[in-house]
Design an enzyme around this catalytic site. Sequence first.
Site, short mmCIF file in Angstrom:
data_model
loop_
_atom_site.label_atom_id
_atom_site.label_comp_id
_atom_site.label_asym_id
_atom_site.label_seq_id
_atom_site.Cartn_x
_atom_site.Cartn_y
_atom_site.Cartn_z
N VAL A 104 87.02 -16.96 73.40
CA VAL A 104 87.21 -15.58 73.85
C VAL A 104 87.93 -14.81 72.76
O VAL A 104 89.02 -15.19 72.33
CB VAL A 104 88.06 -15.52 75.15
CG1 VAL A 104 88.24 -14.07 75.60
CG2 VAL A 104 87.42 -16.37 76.24
N VAL A 157 88.69 -10.68 71.19
CA VAL A 157 88.52 -9.22 71.07
C VAL A 157 89.17 -8.83 69.74
O VAL A 157 90.31 -9.24 69.46
CB VAL A 157 89.19 -8.47 72.24
CG1 VAL A 157 89.18 -6.97 72.00
CG2 VAL A 157 88.49 -8.81 73.56
N GLY A 180 94.56 -4.55 73.64
CA GLY A 180 95.58 -3.73 74.31
C GLY A 180 95.01 -2.59 75.12
O GLY A 180 95.74 -1.72 75.59
N GLY A 238 92.52 -3.23 77.61
CA GLY A 238 91.86 -3.76 78.81
C GLY A 238 90.51 -4.40 78.56
O GLY A 238 89.85 -4.84 79.50
N GLY A 280 89.75 -7.20 76.99
CA GLY A 280 89.75 -8.65 77.25
C GLY A 280 89.53 -8.92 78.73
O GLY A 280 88.75 -9.79 79.10
N LYS A 281 90.18 -8.12 79.56
CA LYS A 281 90.01 -8.29 81.00
C LYS A 281 88.59 -7.95 81.43
O LYS A 281 87.97 -8.64 82.23
CB LYS A 281 91.02 -7.40 81.73
CG LYS A 281 91.00 -7.58 83.23
CD LYS A 281 92.09 -6.77 83.91
CE LYS A 281 91.99 -6.98 85.42
NZ LYS A 281 93.00 -6.19 86.13
N TYR A 311 95.92 -14.69 81.15
CA TYR A 311 95.08 -15.32 82.17
C TYR A 311 95.78 -15.40 83.52
O TYR A 311 95.14 -15.23 84.57
CB TYR A 311 94.62 -16.69 81.69
CG TYR A 311 93.64 -16.60 80.54
CD1 TYR A 311 92.36 -16.10 80.74
CD2 TYR A 311 94.01 -16.95 79.25
CE1 TYR A 311 91.46 -15.98 79.69
CE2 TYR A 311 93.12 -16.83 78.19
CZ TYR A 311 91.84 -16.34 78.42
OH TYR A 311 90.96 -16.21 77.39
#
Lengths: 168, 168
Positions: free
Chosen positions: A104, A106, A112, A114, A116-117, A147
């Site tokens: 994973v 980014v 920073g 959002g 990744g979410k 996580y």
Amino acid sequence: MISFCSLTPEILEELYGRGARQCPSPNDQVSLVFSQAKPFDLVELEQLLASVGWSRRPVRRVRRALENSLLKVGLWRHDPKFPRLVGFARCTGDGVLEATVWDVAVHPLYQGTGLGKQLMNYILEELSKMGIEEVTLFADPGVVDFYLRQGWLLEPSGNRCAFWYSTQ
Amino acid sequence: MISFCSLTPEILEELYGRGARQCPSPNDQVSLVFSQAKPFDLVELEQLLASVGWSRRPVRRVRRALENSLLKVGLWRHDPKFPRLVGFARCTGDGVLEATVWDVAVHPLYQGTGLGKQLMNYILEELSKMGIEEVTLFADPGVVDFYLRQGWLLEPSGNRCAFWYSTQ
């Protein structure tokens, strides 16, 4: 997000392949797209992974690992001529009962905000569509909170214990 | 183990498929064989997994999970007519960089004689032959010591943290 920079379904499919969809963007000037179909330039992928601090791996082996992965997701910064790969994740698994998320990433310039979410949500949705019941991942200590905030359970939690073995 | 009950290469291949090999047996009267090629009877496999306390899963989904697994190993009690499945394990993974071991089971009648360790050694050797660098697994608390004794590292160890997510 559904603003002047939303892309038509035709452009999405033409540039990013079937099933591509826009990712909510933190910046109206930047359109972002999730794609499972657009092929990766392996040098660009390695640059992305290196930008988050991961060691380089032989391109030939990375290509085979991608071929054998259950799910590969690219997060692209849209450009009609030169889309840039700004996020990535892949999963292995049996396609039925379980999957494990790997790699994973980014790009630091896009962290920073959002993304990744969004990327994890996208992956979990896709795995859920396959009917997969359990998803696992191994995380570096620096991203444990990331996580935990999203509802992942840190192991060993009393129910299951995670192990690790290096064959090298 | 190379005694009166050793099997000829011809019998091994005929009954258990290509690459089958004998497993050291705790009992001279019992020949045991590792096979990756002999097909599983899914009812027999479910009975084995149930004998170690795992919940039953729909056969159709188990079949697909097996098809999508990187490695499936049966440990058979040799019989010229009716070989019995006494051990099992499978791995998922990308076939290159990493693999995860699932569904490790040795029938209770055959536990306590080192067969679980033989089975894990067999799997790690096969994964090593593929060039896989890192192997992971999730273990129930009752078998944590089993894996620790064999050199597995319990996570989180400070280097990597394991997470778990249920999509149900």
